[in-house]
Structures are given as C-alpha cells and as structure tokens.
Design a protein around this motif. Structure first.
Motif, PDB file in Angstrom:
ATOM      1  N   SER A 190      39.640  33.950  41.804  1.00  0.00           N
ATOM      2  CA  SER A 190      38.553  34.881  42.148  1.00  0.00           C
ATOM      3  C   SER A 190      38.934  36.337  41.943  1.00  0.00           C
ATOM      4  O   SER A 190      38.167  37.237  42.283  1.00  0.00           O
ATOM      5  N   LEU A 191      40.137  36.593  41.411  1.00  0.00           N
ATOM      6  CA  LEU A 191      40.586  37.971  41.218  1.00  0.00           C
ATOM      7  C   LEU A 191      39.919  38.561  39.969  1.00  0.00           C
ATOM      8  O   LEU A 191      39.943  37.951  38.899  1.00  0.00           O
ATOM      9  N   THR A 192      39.282  39.730  40.143  1.00  0.00           N
ATOM     10  CA  THR A 192      38.597  40.390  39.036  1.00  0.00           C
ATOM     11  C   THR A 192      39.547  41.356  38.339  1.00  0.00           C
ATOM     12  O   THR A 192      40.225  42.150  38.998  1.00  0.00           O
ATOM     13  N   TYR A 193      39.561  41.302  37.007  1.00  0.00           N
ATOM     14  CA  TYR A 193      40.438  42.191  36.244  1.00  0.00           C
ATOM     15  C   TYR A 193      39.699  42.631  34.981  1.00  0.00           C
ATOM     16  O   TYR A 193      39.169  41.795  34.234  1.00  0.00           O
ATOM     17  N   ASP A 194      39.649  43.960  34.769  1.00  0.00           N
ATOM     18  CA  ASP A 194      39.027  44.536  33.580  1.00  0.00           C
ATOM     19  C   ASP A 194      40.115  45.302  32.832  1.00  0.00           C
ATOM     20  O   ASP A 194      40.544  46.377  33.268  1.00  0.00           O
ATOM     21  N   HIS A 195      40.562  44.741  31.730  1.00  0.00           N
ATOM     22  CA  HIS A 195      41.712  45.303  31.033  1.00  0.00           C
ATOM     23  C   HIS A 195      41.422  46.709  30.494  1.00  0.00           C
ATOM     24  O   HIS A 195      42.256  47.618  30.633  1.00  0.00           O
ATOM     25  N   MET A 196      40.237  46.920  29.884  1.00  0.00           N
ATOM     26  CA  MET A 196      39.919  48.226  29.318  1.00  0.00           C
ATOM     27  C   MET A 196      39.773  49.273  30.419  1.00  0.00           C
ATOM     28  O   MET A 196      40.173  50.431  30.260  1.00  0.00           O
ATOM     29  N   ASP A 197      39.219  48.876  31.527  1.00  0.00           N
ATOM     30  CA  ASP A 197      39.094  49.826  32.637  1.00  0.00           C
ATOM     31  C   ASP A 197      40.475  50.214  33.147  1.00  0.00           C
ATOM     32  O   ASP A 197      40.743  51.386  33.425  1.00  0.00           O
ATOM     33  N   TRP A 198      41.341  49.220  33.280  1.00  0.00           N
ATOM     34  CA  TRP A 198      42.719  49.511  33.724  1.00  0.00           C
ATOM     35  C   TRP A 198      43.406  50.443  32.738  1.00  0.00           C
ATOM     36  O   TRP A 198      44.085  51.391  33.109  1.00  0.00           O
ATOM     37  N   LEU A 199      43.223  50.175  31.445  1.00  0.00           N
ATOM     38  CA  LEU A 199      43.881  50.969  30.420  1.00  0.00           C
ATOM     39  C   LEU A 199      43.378  52.414  30.440  1.00  0.00           C
ATOM     40  O   LEU A 199      44.171  53.362  30.323  1.00  0.00           O
ATOM     41  N   ASN A 200      42.056  52.588  30.606  1.00  0.00           N
ATOM     42  CA  ASN A 200      41.496  53.950  30.672  1.00  0.00           C
ATOM     43  C   ASN A 200      42.049  54.712  31.867  1.00  0.00           C
ATOM     44  O   ASN A 200      42.392  55.901  31.765  1.00  0.00           O
ATOM     45  N   LYS A 201      42.125  54.058  33.005  1.00  0.00           N
ATOM     46  CA  LYS A 201      42.653  54.727  34.190  1.00  0.00           C
ATOM     47  C   LYS A 201      44.139  55.048  34.017  1.00  0.00           C
ATOM     48  O   LYS A 201      44.631  56.067  34.501  1.00  0.00           O
ATOM     49  N   ARG A 202      44.830  54.172  33.298  1.00  0.00           N
ATOM     50  CA  ARG A 202      46.256  54.416  33.064  1.00  0.00           C
ATOM     51  C   ARG A 202      46.447  55.637  32.173  1.00  0.00           C
ATOM     52  O   ARG A 202      47.339  56.458  32.398  1.00  0.00           O
ATOM     53  N   ASN A 250      44.250  23.683  36.324  1.00  0.00           N
ATOM     54  CA  ASN A 250      43.698  23.339  37.632  1.00  0.00           C
ATOM     55  C   ASN A 250      44.772  23.069  38.673  1.00  0.00           C
ATOM     56  O   ASN A 250      44.492  22.960  39.861  1.00  0.00           O
ATOM     57  N   LYS A 251      46.052  22.934  38.219  1.00  0.00           N
ATOM     58  CA  LYS A 251      47.156  22.711  39.172  1.00  0.00           C
ATOM     59  C   LYS A 251      47.934  23.990  39.450  1.00  0.00           C
ATOM     60  O   LYS A 251      48.901  23.978  40.221  1.00  0.00           O
ATOM     61  N   LEU A 252      47.488  25.084  38.849  1.00  0.00           N
ATOM     62  CA  LEU A 252      48.218  26.344  39.011  1.00  0.00           C
ATOM     63  C   LEU A 252      48.158  26.869  40.440  1.00  0.00           C
ATOM     64  O   LEU A 252      49.033  27.594  40.891  1.00  0.00           O
ATOM     65  N   THR A 253      47.127  26.466  41.176  1.00  0.00           N
ATOM     66  CA  THR A 253      46.973  26.933  42.561  1.00  0.00           C
ATOM     67  C   THR A 253      48.042  26.357  43.491  1.00  0.00           C
ATOM     68  O   THR A 253      48.140  26.781  44.644  1.00  0.00           O
ATOM     69  N   ARG A 254      48.827  25.373  43.011  1.00  0.00           N
ATOM     70  CA  ARG A 254      49.920  24.860  43.845  1.00  0.00           C
ATOM     71  C   ARG A 254      51.007  25.912  44.027  1.00  0.00           C
ATOM     72  O   ARG A 254      51.735  25.928  45.015  1.00  0.00           O
ATOM     73  N   TYR A 255      51.101  26.826  43.058  1.00  0.00           N
ATOM     74  CA  TYR A 255      52.162  27.824  43.073  1.00  0.00           C
ATOM     75  C   TYR A 255      51.631  29.233  43.409  1.00  0.00           C
ATOM     76  O   TYR A 255      52.390  30.057  43.894  1.00  0.00           O
ATOM     77  N   ILE A 256      50.363  29.449  43.113  1.00  0.00           N
ATOM     78  CA  ILE A 256      49.763  30.782  43.327  1.00  0.00           C
ATOM     79  C   ILE A 256      48.420  30.594  44.020  1.00  0.00           C
ATOM     80  O   ILE A 256      47.636  29.688  43.664  1.00  0.00           O
ATOM     81  N   GLU A 257      48.136  31.446  44.989  1.00  0.00           N
ATOM     82  CA  GLU A 257      46.865  31.363  45.700  1.00  0.00           C
ATOM     83  C   GLU A 257      45.701  31.637  44.739  1.00  0.00           C
ATOM     84  O   GLU A 257      45.819  32.486  43.840  1.00  0.00           O
ATOM     85  N   PRO A 258      44.536  30.980  44.927  1.00  0.00           N
ATOM     86  CA  PRO A 258      43.385  31.204  44.035  1.00  0.00           C
ATOM     87  C   PRO A 258      42.908  32.660  44.035  1.00  0.00           C
ATOM     88  O   PRO A 258      42.450  33.156  43.012  1.00  0.00           O
ATOM     89  N   CYS A 259      43.019  33.310  45.180  1.00  0.00           N
ATOM     90  CA  CYS A 259      42.543  34.693  45.241  1.00  0.00           C
ATOM     91  C   CYS A 259      43.432  35.644  44.447  1.00  0.00           C
ATOM     92  O   CYS A 259      43.058  36.799  44.215  1.00  0.00           O
ATOM     93  N   GLN A 260      44.643  35.161  44.031  1.00  0.00           N
ATOM     94  CA  GLN A 260      45.545  35.992  43.261  1.00  0.00           C
ATOM     95  C   GLN A 260      45.507  35.648  41.765  1.00  0.00           C
ATOM     96  O   GLN A 260      46.234  36.249  40.970  1.00  0.00           O
ATOM     97  N   LEU A 261      44.651  34.689  41.407  1.00  0.00           N
ATOM     98  CA  LEU A 261      44.493  34.276  40.023  1.00  0.00           C
ATOM     99  C   LEU A 261      43.205  34.849  39.452  1.00  0.00           C
ATOM    100  O   LEU A 261      42.198  34.981  40.168  1.00  0.00           O
ATOM    101  N   THR A 262      43.224  35.165  38.169  1.00  0.00           N
ATOM    102  CA  THR A 262      42.007  35.671  37.519  1.00  0.00           C
ATOM    103  C   THR A 262      41.053  34.518  37.253  1.00  0.00           C
ATOM    104  O   THR A 262      41.400  33.331  37.433  1.00  0.00           O
ATOM    105  N   GLU A 263      39.876  34.857  36.813  1.00  0.00           N
ATOM    106  CA  GLU A 263      38.846  33.850  36.582  1.00  0.00           C
ATOM    107  C   GLU A 263      39.243  32.899  35.456  1.00  0.00           C
ATOM    108  O   GLU A 263      38.746  31.760  35.393  1.00  0.00           O
ATOM    109  N   ASP A 264      40.109  33.336  34.519  1.00  0.00           N
ATOM    110  CA  ASP A 264      40.537  32.458  33.423  1.00  0.00           C
ATOM    111  C   ASP A 264      41.272  31.227  33.941  1.00  0.00           C
ATOM    112  O   ASP A 264      41.292  30.174  33.291  1.00  0.00           O
ATOM    113  N   PHE A 265      41.891  31.339  35.116  1.00  0.00           N
ATOM    114  CA  PHE A 265      42.644  30.225  35.698  1.00  0.00           C
ATOM    115  C   PHE A 265      41.944  29.665  36.929  1.00  0.00           C
ATOM    116  O   PHE A 265      42.571  29.060  37.795  1.00  0.00           O
ATOM    117  N   GLY A 266      40.627  29.925  37.037  1.00  0.00           N
ATOM    118  CA  GLY A 266      39.859  29.383  38.154  1.00  0.00           C
ATOM    119  C   GLY A 266      40.003  30.162  39.439  1.00  0.00           C
ATOM    120  O   GLY A 266      39.603  29.677  40.506  1.00  0.00           O
TER     121      GLY A 266
END
Length: 696
Positions: free
Chosen positions: A148-160, A130-146
């Motif tokens: 709003s940035l959406t990330y789908d690993h399998m989708d990224w991997l398929n596109k790669r 919950n203190k990670l936002t002091r160093y990184i903006e919330p919009c640049q953090l994934t949902e695991d760290f509270g």
C-alpha cells in the motif's frame, strides 16, 4: 555526485528508494529489472547515488534489496546480485529476488545463493511476489508487490533536484554573505571617511534562495505529514532521505547571515541618504522662497464673472501643480529624515532635526498661502455662480410675468399661480444664498492683507469689494421689481380662479335643476288616494318648487358674477354665453312641468273632495236636481283628470315628456276609475232606494 549530472540515468528508474523499511528499520532498495537488457554501469551509478543519500546511522541498520526479476532473465538477476557485492557489500542485509510465476528451475541448480552467503556477505532468498510479505510488511511495499506504499519516482526526482539546487546555492550564498559581512566590519571606520563606490551584492538573490528553502521545507514536512495518514509511517520524502534537518540548518544560517547583510546595507544606505537629503532640502527651500513666492505675489484678483474666476483658478492650479512637485519632494525627504531619526545615530540627530524643521516651516507656510488663495478663488467662483443662477431665475420669472395668462380652467390657474409662487420663493432663497456667499467672500478679502506676500493690496481689494456689493444691490433691485409684478399677477389670477369657479358652479346649478326636473317627471307621479293625501302631495310639491327656484336664482347670481369678473379682467366668459340659455331652458321646462303637476293635483283634490262628500252617509230622500248636478260634476272632473293623465307636457321647443311610465299612469287612472264607479253606484242607490231595500 549531483542528481542533475546523472539526470537521464535517474529518470530510467533502474533502482529507487521507495521509503519503505524492513522489520529491522532498514531501508528498502528496489531494483526493478525489465525485459530490455539492463546497463550495469548505469545501474552502478544509480546505486552509488542512492546509497549516498541516507545518513551513516541509517546505513548502519542495513538495506533490504528487492530485485524484481519477474520480467527479466536469470543471468541478469544473477549479475545484479553479484554486483551488489561490489557496490554495497557492507550495507546489504538481505536480498529478496522476486521470481516469476514460471521459475528458472533448471538454471538455479547451477547456482545456489544460500551456499554463497559467506562469500557475498548477505543473504539471498528467492520468493514469489505474493510471499514477499513474509519478510516485509505490506504497508512498506509498493503497489507493484501488492503493498500500500505510494511512490512517485518523477516527483521524488524533482524534489531531489530542488533540494540539491537549494543546498548548492545556499552554501555558495553563505560564503558570499560571510565575506561581505566580515569585510564590512573591518573597513567600517575607513569607509566613513571616504566615498566608497563598491557593489556589495551577492551573486544570487537571498530572498529567492530563502523562499526556495522555505517552500522545500514546507513540502518535505507536508509530505511527511500526509504520509502518516492511514497507518503509513514512511514516505519517500522523509528527513532521513532528503535531509530535512540539513534544510532547516541551512535556512537558519542563511537568515542569520542575511540579517547581518541587511544591516550592513542599511548603514551604508543611511550614510548615502544623509548627503542626498542635505542637497535636496536646500533645493526645495530655495525654490519655495524664490520663484514660488514670486508667483503667489503676482496673484491678487478674484475676477468679475464665472469665466474670469475660472481663468484665475486655472492659473492658480498651474502654480499649485508646480508647487506639488516640490511638495512631493518634501514628503519624500521628510520620510527619509524620519527614518534616519528612528535609526538613533546621535551624531546625525542634530543636523537631521535642523533640516527637518527648516523644510517643514517653509513648506507649511507656502502650502497655507496656496490654500488661502485657492479658497478665495473658490468662494469667488461660487459667488459668481450663485449670482448667475439668480439672474437666470429672475429672467425666467420676468418672462413668465410678461406673458399674458390664458389658462383653460381653474385648476391650471391654480397650478400657474403655484408655479409663480415657487419661482418667487426660489428667487428669495437664491438672493439669500447670494448674500451669504457675498458676505463670506468679503470676509475672506478683508483677511487677504495678512497674506499679501509683502504687497499692498488695498486698491485691488477695494475693486473686488465694490464689484461684490454692486452685484448684490443689482440683484436686490431686480428682485423687488419682480415682486411688484407678481403681486399684480397674483390678484389677476385669483380673480380668474373666482371666475372659473362661478362658471363651474353655474354649470353645476344647471345640472342640479336638470336633476330636479328629471325627478319631477319620474318620481312625482301619485295623485293621492283621497283629498287629504292629495293636499299633502301638493304641499310637498310646492316645497320642491321652492328648492328648484332657489337653484335657479343661485345659478342666475353666479352668471351675473361672471359678467362682472369678465368686465374687470377685460375678457370674455367662455361658458356664461352657453350656460345662461341652458339655465333658462331647463327652468322653463321645469316651470311647465311643475304647473302641470299643480293642475293635476288641484283637479285630484276637487275630485276626491266631491267624491268623498257624495260617498258619505246622506239622507234617505235625495235633494233632487242639485244632487244630479253634483254627480255630473264629479263625473266630468274625473273624466277630465283621466284625459289629462294621458296628455304629455309639451315644451316650447316642441318636445314632449310624460310623467312617469305608462304603467304608473295606468295605476293612477285605475284608482280614479274605481272612485268614479263608487260614485256611480251611489248615484243609482239614490235614484232607486227600493233596490237597496230589496238587496238588504
């Protein structure tokens, strides 16, 4: 290193680039540690691959590494942080170790990252999620760290995987196309002089590779666009991650080389087509001027019936079917020649135009002959069809005329007559159509000499002309015979219509006479209140009788007319035998009722006249016996009239009929009794004049 080689490792998601950035615009590298022991070799391979993706410019801004140790042990976290020193020491700017809620308080005293900053080459901080936002903006953090940035690993991997496959295939294809295009430019002059049998095909389909590239580029652009919604300025498929400019550059190069390759293939194909066209043109011309023309010369007749015309038409269709195969070749050749002419090679223009002109002349001439023959056979088929229909119409009309007419009433006769006229009109229309078809066919036959294919068809044409004219003359004679019979039948049917009309009118006269009788018995009841009124009623009754007499005479005349018509038609009237007795019976009943009415009115006139004469003012001295006789006569007439009112009219068949209702008769009788009472009172006054004086 390609993703397809280490695909099983990448699927484990030991580390990933989420697409987020720190405040220095450096990429965020996330290492999610789990409860299970992390394979450091696989993690090292994953990091090597991920760090090979960004551009040098992007790497220069440094990385922020998030080590998620909430589900791991302290020694694993420490090992991972130390491993970063060997994998990406220069690129790492900051390492954020996300600690669990229950931190490793005792263990951390044995190792402090901040003291090792100089040796590690990057800063390490321990921070709660919950203190990670002091160093990184919330919009640049994934949902695991509270965040709003959406990330789908399998989708990224398929596109790669798609990106790397496209890059590999497009690079190989570019080399092949360049080799083909360059070799064609050098050997172009030599290949014109000899037949080349080489297969200039690349190992992969350029269209497929281009389509894959366009789909990939569209996906990258779309994902970047979507990622900008809602304030999110970064997505995992951004051009810095998946090299969108590289895809665009490869596509541009592919399109350029593929365009050149298509031109090479087109030139080679054009030269091959020219040789094939020359051979095919001569095949088409030789067949059309040889066997094709011979087939048409053997056909000249039109047939003498529908079946014969259909047989000739079927034969012609077989000939057309054979020609259509060669015409299809002609169309294909003409399109090929037109395509080569549009190419604009001057050395081939003269030869191509000569071939095209020769082919077109032969095909158009043969097609015109086929069309003329087809139109002639179609006209003959239509002519025979109209002749057959007309013959059937004449047969039907003749059959109708041969059947004796036995209609039920005048309406059915009118319907039959209308049907007869319609059939005759249909025959007229059919004969006119036959003449038009025949004349049109004769005109076509007269023009057949110009399409005789070098053969004298005068004798054959004469046979066809004689047949057509003979059919039209035969139909004209048959139609004339039917018209004569229709005239006779029309006259007979009109007489029958008149006969039924007379019978209907005679029956109507009986109905009218019955209505007059009914009106006489039900409404002609009153006998008048005085002599004058009774005389008026008698005069009206005589006029009423005149109307009935006219009706009866009209009915008799109609029945006499039916007898005359039946004799003319040699038939028996179906209604006159019944109508005449009915007419006489009703007239007899009317006559008896009318006579009874006259007798009553005459008695009423006598009664009212004498009563009125007595009731008028008379001398004081009576005349004696004469006055008594007069009174007796009035009384006798009144009683006789009253008696007559109660007597019904008795018809010859024994039936009885009263005038009006009992109440009507009672009212009339009451009036007569009142008048008789006045006469009786007058009589008493004359006998005893002193009674009048006393009363006065």
């Amino acid at each position: 290193m390609e993703a397809s080689v280490i695909l099983p490792i990448l699927k484990k998601k030991l580390a990933f680039l989420s697409g987020g950035k720190d405040r220095r615009s450096g990429l965020i590298l996330t290492i999610p540690l789990c409860l299970e022991q992390t394979n450091m070799d696989e993690l090292s391979v994953t990091l090597d691959y991920l760090l090979s993706i960004p551009s040098e410019k992007c790497k220069a801004r440094g990385f922020t590494v998030i080590v998620d140790g909430r589900k791991s042990q302290w020694n694993v976290v420490k090992t991972v942080v130390l491993m970063l020193q060997n994998v990406v020491p220069a690129e790492v700017s900051l390492v954020c170790v996300v600690k669990p809620d229950e931190f490793w308080d005792k263990k951390v005293t044995h190792f402090c990252f901040w003291k090792e900053k100089d040796r590690l080459g990057f800063e390490v901080i321990l921070v709660s999620a919950n203190k990670l936002t002091r160093y990184i903006e919330p919009c640049q953090l994934t949902e695991d760290f509270g965040g709003s940035l959406t990330y789908d690993h399998m989708d990224w991997l398929n596109k790669r995987l798609v990106f790397e496959k496209f890059t590999k295939e497009s690079t190989s294809l570019l080399d092949e196309l360049a080799l083909i295009n360059n070799g064609s430019d050098k050997g172009n002059q030599q290949e014109k002089e000899r037949s080349v049998d080489l297969n200039y095909l690349p190992s992969v389909d350029p269209e497929t590779v281009l389509q894959t590239g366009h789909e990939l580029l569209s996906e990258l652009q779309q994902r970047r666009f979507n990622g900008s919604d809602g304030g999110v300025s970064w997505s995992p498929m951004d051009d810095e991650l998946l090299a969108q400019p590289q895809v665009m550059k490869l596509l541009d190069s592919l399109r350029e080389q593929y365009t050149r390759y298509q031109e090479v293939c087109r030139q080679r194909s054009k030269r091959t087509q020219l040789e094939e066209i020359q051979q095919k043109v001569m095949q088409v011309v030789n067949w059309l001027e040889g066997p094709g023309s011979e087939q048409l010369r053997a056909q000249w007749g039109i047939g003498d019936s529908i079946r014969a015309s259909q047989a000739l038409q079927q034969k012609h269709e077989e000939i057309e079917s054979q020609h259509s195969e060669w015409f299809a070749v002609y169309v294909e050749l003409n399109q090929q020649i037109a395509a080569l002419l549009n190419a604009g090679d001057e050395e081939d223009l003269v030869e191509l135009k000569s071939l095209q002109q020769q082919l077109s002349d032969v095909c158009y001439r043969q097609a015109s002959q086929l069309e003329f023959r087809q139109n002639l056979l179609q006209a003959a088929l239509e002519f025979h069809g109209v002749a057959q229909d007309l013959s059937q119409q004449l047969d039907g009309l003749l059959g109708m005329l041969c059947v004796d007419v036995a209609p039920a009433d005048g309406a059915s006769i009118q319907q039959t007559l209308k049907l007869l006229e319609e059939k005759l009109k249909s025959v007229d229309v059919g004969l006119q159509g036959l003449r038009e078809k025949g004349q049109g066919l004769l005109d076509q036959i007269s023009n057949q000499a110009s399409w005789a294919y070098g053969k004298d068809v005068t004798i054959e044409n004469k046979e066809n002309v004689d047949h057509i004219q003979g059919v039209m003359e035969d139909m004209q004679l048959r139609k004339q015979r039917c018209e004569d019979m229709v005239d006779v039948r029309r006259l007979k049917m009109l007489q029958m219509v008149q006969l039924f009309k007379c019978e209907e009118d005679a029956a109507q006269a009986v109905e009218w006479l019955s209505e007059l009788l009914d009106a006489l018995l039900k409404t002609h009841i009153r006998l008048g209140d005085d002599a004058q009124e009774t005389k008026v009623l008698l005069e009206k009754h005589r006029k009423f009788v005149d109307v009935a007499q006219s009706t009866y005479d009209y009915g008799r005349q109609l029945l006499q007319a039916t007898v005359v018509l039946c004799q003319s038609l040699r038939c028996t009237s179906r209604s006159s035998g019944d109508t005449l007795p009915r007419l006489n019976r009703v007239w007899k009943q009317f006559t008896m009722a009318s006579e009874e009415r006259v007798h009553r009115l005459e008695m009423a006139i006598a009664f009212h006249s004498n009563a009125e004469k007595i009731l008028q003012d008379c001398p004081e001295e009576p005349e004696g016996i004469n006055d008594e006789e007069q009174f007796d006569e009035i009384e006798a007439v009144g009683k006789s009239l009253l008696d007559r009112l109660t007597v019904p009219v008795v018809y010859p068949d024994g039936t009885e009929q009263y005038f009006g209702s009992p109440s009507d008769m009672a009212s009339t009788a009451e009036h007569i009794r009142d008048r008789m009472k006045l006469v009786s009172l007058k009589r008493q006054q004359l006998r005893h004049p002193e009674m009048v004086t006393t009363e006065s």
